[in-house]
Design a protein around this motif. Structure first.
Motif, mmCIF file in Angstrom:
data_model
loop_
_atom_site.group_PDB
_atom_site.id
_atom_site.type_symbol
_atom_site.label_atom_id
_atom_site.label_comp_id
_atom_site.label_asym_id
_atom_site.label_seq_id
_atom_site.Cartn_x
_atom_site.Cartn_y
_atom_site.Cartn_z
ATOM 1 N N CYS A 142 4.578 -2.617 7.314
ATOM 2 C CA CYS A 142 5.653 -2.028 6.523
ATOM 3 C C CYS A 142 6.891 -2.880 6.740
ATOM 4 O O CYS A 142 7.228 -3.217 7.881
ATOM 5 C CB CYS A 142 5.907 -0.568 6.906
ATOM 6 N N SER A 147 8.022 1.324 2.140
ATOM 7 C CA SER A 147 6.709 1.155 2.772
ATOM 8 C C SER A 147 6.587 1.977 4.052
ATOM 9 O O SER A 147 5.516 2.507 4.361
ATOM 10 C CB SER A 147 6.468 -0.328 3.073
ATOM 11 N N ARG A 150 6.013 5.580 2.973
ATOM 12 C CA ARG A 150 4.647 5.710 2.466
ATOM 13 C C ARG A 150 3.642 5.764 3.617
ATOM 14 O O ARG A 150 2.684 6.538 3.586
ATOM 15 C CB ARG A 150 4.332 4.535 1.537
ATOM 16 N N LEU A 151 3.869 4.963 4.642
ATOM 17 C CA LEU A 151 2.964 4.975 5.797
ATOM 18 C C LEU A 151 3.032 6.297 6.551
ATOM 19 O O LEU A 151 1.997 6.840 6.982
ATOM 20 C CB LEU A 151 3.325 3.813 6.729
ATOM 21 N N LYS A 153 3.749 9.211 5.233
ATOM 22 C CA LYS A 153 3.072 10.202 4.398
ATOM 23 C C LYS A 153 1.548 10.102 4.541
ATOM 24 O O LYS A 153 0.856 11.120 4.612
ATOM 25 C CB LYS A 153 3.472 10.013 2.942
ATOM 26 N N GLN A 154 1.024 8.890 4.585
ATOM 27 C CA GLN A 154 -0.420 8.715 4.753
ATOM 28 C C GLN A 154 -0.890 9.259 6.093
ATOM 29 O O GLN A 154 -1.943 9.903 6.179
ATOM 30 C CB GLN A 154 -0.773 7.234 4.625
ATOM 31 N N HIS A 155 -0.123 9.021 7.133
ATOM 32 C CA HIS A 155 -0.479 9.569 8.449
ATOM 33 C C HIS A 155 -0.459 11.093 8.421
ATOM 34 O O HIS A 155 -1.289 11.749 9.065
ATOM 35 C CB HIS A 155 0.486 9.037 9.513
ATOM 36 N N ASP A 156 0.494 11.671 7.700
ATOM 37 C CA ASP A 156 0.585 13.133 7.634
ATOM 38 C C ASP A 156 -0.563 13.728 6.822
ATOM 39 O O ASP A 156 -1.152 14.744 7.215
ATOM 40 C CB ASP A 156 1.927 13.521 7.018
ATOM 41 N N LEU A 157 -0.919 13.113 5.701
ATOM 42 C CA LEU A 157 -1.994 13.644 4.855
ATOM 43 C C LEU A 157 -3.359 13.508 5.522
ATOM 44 O O LEU A 157 -4.207 14.400 5.407
ATOM 45 C CB LEU A 157 -1.996 12.925 3.502
ATOM 46 N N LYS A 158 -3.597 12.413 6.220
ATOM 47 C CA LYS A 158 -4.892 12.166 6.848
ATOM 48 C C LYS A 158 -5.002 12.747 8.254
ATOM 49 O O LYS A 158 -6.046 12.613 8.898
ATOM 50 C CB LYS A 158 -5.160 10.662 6.903
ATOM 51 N N TYR A 200 6.398 12.507 9.480
ATOM 52 C CA TYR A 200 6.942 12.765 8.135
ATOM 53 C C TYR A 200 7.355 14.227 8.021
ATOM 54 O O TYR A 200 6.609 15.127 8.397
ATOM 55 C CB TYR A 200 5.898 12.410 7.082
ATOM 56 N N ASP A 202 7.505 17.075 5.981
ATOM 57 C CA ASP A 202 6.948 17.622 4.738
ATOM 58 C C ASP A 202 7.704 18.889 4.357
ATOM 59 O O ASP A 202 7.615 19.922 5.042
ATOM 60 C CB ASP A 202 5.448 17.907 4.940
#
Length: 283
Positions: A142, A147, A150-151, A153-158, A200, A202
């Motif tokens: 990043c 970026s 975005r990283l 958010k990906q850690h939070d979703l997964k 993140y 949310d």
């Protein structure tokens, strides 16, 4: 034979025997002087020369100093490339350019060969290009505010958890300015080892809880209490609604297969196949 010649021969032999031979003695003295005295070789002897035992530790200390010097050069190079990356300058540099910018042009050729062949290509914080240039390798992919968000958010979703703040500082140029701009989008948690972890924030997970319920929740201390004590406390208070919430697993009996018996073919007995004929015959 001429007697004069015999007389001269005898005189020559006498003179030869009269001459002392000292060459062999010199050789013996030289050999004895060159060989060390075994008494002096004993460690407890005071006459032992200190140079015989100082060569080992001295060489080891020299090797340690040379190794420390080489790793000091490498450390200075890594810090310089990281600082250039954090300042926004990520162009790869050659070995001569790196040594020139770090004021280390006086290093020996052996040290330069070690840097080119082993130290820089195998360092996890250095990225080597095909044309023989080097640059800093960040731990995260990043480079800016978008970026990084975005990283997170990906850690939070997964469900991958947070990201260490130290990794963000090393990976994002002008990281302090970027983190200040994303202050409302990030939650910072301090770990027990005093390292900070970024998550993140949310907004969809926000839940409004009544203040009265918050007071009741904070008034109950359950630190150090296991499930058995909590269940006992609820039972004394007459609350039995939690007793039936646990999932009960029914253990099914293991069905054993019955051993199949082999079908036995009955063989006919003697004269059984002519039993009717024998009955008629007897009548």
């Amino acid at each position: 034979m001429d007697p004069a010649l015999l007389r001269e021969r005898e005189l020559f032999q006498k003179r030869a025997f009269a001459v002392p031979v000292i060459e062999t003695k010199k050789r013996k003295e030289e050999s004895s002087a060159g060989a060390p005295d075994p008494k002096k070789m004993r460690p407890g002897n005071e006459g032992m020369s200190s140079s015989m035992y100082s060569s080992g530790p001295r060489s080891a200390s020299m090797m340690a100093a040379a190794s420390a010097f080489k790793f000091g050069v490498l450390t200075k190079i890594v810090k310089h490339l990281r600082q250039k990356f954090q300042d926004g300058e990520d162009s790869p540099l050659t070995m001569e350019e790196i040594l020139d910018e770090t004021n280390q042009l006086d290093v020996s050729g052996k040290t330069r060969q070690w840097l080119l062949a082993e130290a820089l290509p195998n360092n996890p914080k250095i990225e080597a290009s095909l044309d023989g240039k080097f640059q800093f390798k960040p731990p995260l992919k990043c480079r800016d505010k978008k970026s990084l968000l975005r990283l997170l958010k990906q850690h939070d979703l997964k469900g991958m958890g947070g990201i260490l703040r130290d990794d963000v500082v090393e990976s994002v140029p002008h990281s302090e300015r970027v983190l200040k701009a994303l202050d409302s989008e990030i939650i910072t948690i301090n770990r027990q080892d005093k390292k900070k972890v970024l998550f993140y924030n949310d907004r969809h997970a926000d839940l409004v809880v009544d203040e009265e319920f918050q007071k009741l929740w904070r008034a109950v201390a359950v630190d150090g209490i296991d499930d058995a004590k909590i269940e006992e406390y609820l039972d004394k208070q007459g609350i039995r609604s939690m007793s039936d919430q646990s999932i009960k697993k029914t253990v099914q009996p293991i069905q054993r297969r019955k051993a199949q018996r082999k079908k036995q073919i009955k063989k006919p007995k003697d004269n059984e196949h002519i039993a009717n004929d024998l009955k008629i015959y007897d009548d």
